[in-house]
Design a protein around this motif. Structure first.
Motif, PDB file in Angstrom:
ATOM      1  N   SER A  85       4.160  -1.845  -2.100  1.00 48.40           N
ATOM      2  CA  SER A  85       4.672  -1.680  -0.803  1.00 48.40           C
ATOM      3  C   SER A  85       4.586  -3.173   0.037  1.00 48.40           C
ATOM      4  O   SER A  85       3.974  -4.043  -0.143  1.00 48.40           O
ATOM      5  N   GLU A  86       5.507  -3.363   0.980  1.00 46.11           N
ATOM      6  CA  GLU A  86       5.450  -4.645   1.758  1.00 46.11           C
ATOM      7  C   GLU A  86       4.238  -4.763   2.550  1.00 46.11           C
ATOM      8  O   GLU A  86       3.653  -6.045   2.478  1.00 46.11           O
ATOM      9  N   ALA A  87       3.508  -3.554   2.973  1.00 44.30           N
ATOM     10  CA  ALA A  87       2.104  -3.877   3.622  1.00 44.30           C
ATOM     11  C   ALA A  87       1.243  -4.506   2.502  1.00 44.30           C
ATOM     12  O   ALA A  87       0.349  -5.281   2.652  1.00 44.30           O
ATOM     13  N   GLU A  88       1.256  -3.976   1.187  1.00 43.46           N
ATOM     14  CA  GLU A  88       0.267  -4.513   0.181  1.00 43.46           C
ATOM     15  C   GLU A  88       0.371  -6.071   0.001  1.00 43.46           C
ATOM     16  O   GLU A  88      -0.303  -6.657  -0.242  1.00 43.46           O
ATOM     17  N   LEU A  89       1.620  -6.164   0.034  1.00 46.28           N
ATOM     18  CA  LEU A  89       2.172  -7.732  -0.267  1.00 46.28           C
ATOM     19  C   LEU A  89       1.764  -8.517   0.964  1.00 46.28           C
ATOM     20  O   LEU A  89       1.036  -9.717   0.520  1.00 46.28           O
ATOM     21  N   ASP A  90       1.756  -8.126   2.177  1.00 47.65           N
ATOM     22  CA  ASP A  90       1.096  -9.083   3.103  1.00 47.65           C
ATOM     23  C   ASP A  90      -0.271  -9.311   3.206  1.00 47.65           C
ATOM     24  O   ASP A  90      -0.721 -10.416   3.152  1.00 47.65           O
ATOM     25  N   ARG A  91      -1.004  -8.062   2.457  1.00 49.18           N
ATOM     26  CA  ARG A  91      -2.589  -8.331   2.390  1.00 49.18           C
ATOM     27  C   ARG A  91      -2.786  -9.439   1.428  1.00 49.18           C
ATOM     28  O   ARG A  91      -3.595 -10.238   1.239  1.00 49.18           O
ATOM     29  N   GLU A  95      -0.900 -11.646  -0.151  1.00 49.25           N
ATOM     30  CA  GLU A  95      -0.409 -12.900   0.651  1.00 49.25           C
ATOM     31  C   GLU A  95      -1.533 -13.583   1.097  1.00 49.25           C
ATOM     32  O   GLU A  95      -1.848 -14.768   1.074  1.00 49.25           O
ATOM     33  N   SER A 145       4.479   0.792  -8.177  1.00 49.60           N
ATOM     34  CA  SER A 145       5.267   0.311  -6.939  1.00 49.60           C
ATOM     35  C   SER A 145       4.482  -0.674  -6.221  1.00 49.60           C
ATOM     36  O   SER A 145       3.265  -0.374  -6.056  1.00 49.60           O
ATOM     37  N   SER A 200       3.952  -9.622  -6.128  1.00 49.67           N
ATOM     38  CA  SER A 200       4.580  -8.530  -6.336  1.00 49.67           C
ATOM     39  C   SER A 200       4.423  -8.405  -7.568  1.00 49.67           C
ATOM     40  O   SER A 200       3.917  -7.181  -8.065  1.00 49.67           O
ATOM     41  N   ARG A 243       5.808 -14.303  -2.627  1.00 53.49           N
ATOM     42  CA  ARG A 243       5.871 -12.959  -2.659  1.00 53.49           C
ATOM     43  C   ARG A 243       6.158 -12.306  -4.038  1.00 53.49           C
ATOM     44  O   ARG A 243       5.773 -11.386  -4.213  1.00 53.49           O
ATOM     45  N   GLU A 244       7.325 -13.186  -4.494  1.00 51.30           N
ATOM     46  CA  GLU A 244       7.621 -12.393  -5.820  1.00 51.30           C
ATOM     47  C   GLU A 244       6.546 -12.453  -6.843  1.00 51.30           C
ATOM     48  O   GLU A 244       6.419 -11.585  -7.745  1.00 51.30           O
TER      49      GLU A 244
END
Length: 436
Positions: free
Chosen positions: A179-185, A187, A177, A408, A404-405
């Protein structure tokens, strides 16, 4: 020549002479046939007298047994040719052996789980692989056949990869999985970043004969908790120069890390250890000690220029002493041309590559260096050649980030691959592998 005054033979005499000639021809033919039969009998007797090991030289005889599955000499020879044509790094024969053993393990567990690939799926996989060489499957097959590699060898290679990928998804997808925080970093990391990380490392050498055992140990170490435990393991197992300080690295901008490694690092929480990461003849583990945003954006690098000078002797005292003398003589990559003068051309390599194209182990060492700095942590040729690695410079270029997709999916795929590699190491460690 016939005398001009000789009398012509009578018809009776001519007939008798012809009969004698026919009889002689028949006797000669009988003798020839008997000789051939005698020769065949002698050859058969010789073959029956040969030891079983001599008869086993048949290419289609088993040469390796993996649990209850076998690998034939023909398969080994074909995979070796296949890897040679692909210019795979390392020794093609050793790599072929490792891959075929892994293939038997992969196909065995996948079959037990009821996972197979249809002929249409295999063909699609072959097309996908051929596309990397700007060919379709038919063109790629013709090219392989021109090099002595059969279509079935390519088909088996593609099928194993497809089946293993599906098996890994079925077994490990629920554990992956993002997380949104991981995606932010992640990105921020795709086009310049103000993130820097404080890591510890364990780099374990994994020569072919010990690869399975090292992978199994790495899988165990990936479950370590706490900086003290990781530091202790680094001192005990790591081959990196950082082992003396418990594997601890200095603060490092995220953009200096190899692109393939960034999503893995960004997915770690402080104190967490990565899954085993396969390198060229080694396995790496990283522990996140701290992560922070500096407020100063570091650029993305479009190309990294480096030089590699190869010194015979591996990590022997003589080779390391020579490396130290070279380091004292050179200040820039250009100075290495003088060092390598008069030596074979392959003793020195220099060039600029996109970060994603650099071998992972070299990219990791370059991430620790500034321009003109040197590393002697790596070897080649199964440890027989020391790599004198020097960073010449980095070219910067800001690029647009992935969506982001895509990010991810990239994070999930890399974590899935890490889980699958760890499980495969456990299979290797538990397998009964014997040479026939």
């Amino acid at each position: 020549m016939t005398h001009p005054f000789a009398q012509a033979p009578s018809p009776e005499r001519a007939a008798r002479a012809q009969a004698r000639a026919v009889a002689q021809d028949r006797r000669a033919a009988r003798h020839h046939a008997l000789a051939l039969l005698a020769l065949a009998a002698a050859v058969l007797a010789l073959l029956l007298a040969l030891p079983r090991t001599a008869l086993a030289q048949n290419l289609f005889a088993p040469v390796i047994k993996v649990n209850d599955a076998v690998i034939t000499g023909y398969e080994l020879e074909q995979r070796t040719r296949f890897l040679t044509l692909l210019r795979a790094p390392g020794d093609p024969a050793k790599l072929a052996r490792e891959q075929l053993i892994d293939d038997r393990l992969k196909m065995s567990v996948a079959k037990a789980a009821g996972i197979t690939a249809t002929p249409e799926q295999v063909l699609e996989g072959m097309e996908e692989f051929a596309a990397r060489a700007n060919m379709n499957a038919e063109q790629f097959i013709r090219a392989l056949e021109g090099g002595g590699v059969s279509e079935q060898t390519f088909r088996a290679f593609a099928e194993s990869g497809l089946v293993w990928r599906e098996y890994a998804r079925a077994r490990f997808a629920s554990r992956v999985s993002v997380s949104e925080a991981e995606l932010d970093r992640a990105e921020r990391a795709t086009a310049g970043s103000d993130v820097r990380v404080l890591l510890s490392e364990i780099i374990m050498v994994a020569p072919p004969a010990q690869a399975a055992a090292v992978q199994a140990r790495a899988a165990e170490l990936s479950r370590l908790q706490g900086e003290a435990a990781f530091a202790s393991a680094a001192r005990q197992y790591s081959a990196s120069p950082t082992r003396g300080r418990g594997g601890k690295l200095e603060w490092m901008p995220l953009t200096k890390l190899p692109p393939a490694l960034r999503p893995i690092i960004l997915g770690l929480a402080p104190g967490q250890v990565s899954a085993p990461i396969p390198l060229n003849g080694a396995v790496a583990l990283f522990q996140m000690r701290a992560i922070e945003e500096t407020g100063v954006t570091q650029p993305e690098y479009s190309a990294i220029e480096y030089a590699a000078y190869y010194i015979p002797g591996g990590r022997s005292p003589e080779a390391l002493a020579k490396a130290a003398k070279v380091a004292a003589r050179v200040d820039t990559c250009d100075d290495l041309y003088g060092v390598a003068k008069g030596q074979p051309v392959e003793s020195l390599e220099r060039g600029a590559k996109a970060p994603a194209e650099i071998p992972q182990d070299i990219a990791l060492e370059l991430a620790k260096l500034d321009d003109g700095e040197v590393s002697t942590a790596l070897t080649r040729a199964n440890g027989q050649t020391l790599v004198f690695l020097m960073l010449c410079g980095r070219s910067t270029e800001l690029t647009e980030g992935l969506g982001r997709e895509d990010l991810s999916l990239q994070l999930k795929n890399r974590r899935l691959a890490a889980y699958a590699e760890g499980f495969l190491a456990e299979l290797r460690s538990a397998a009964r592998i014997t040479e026939q």
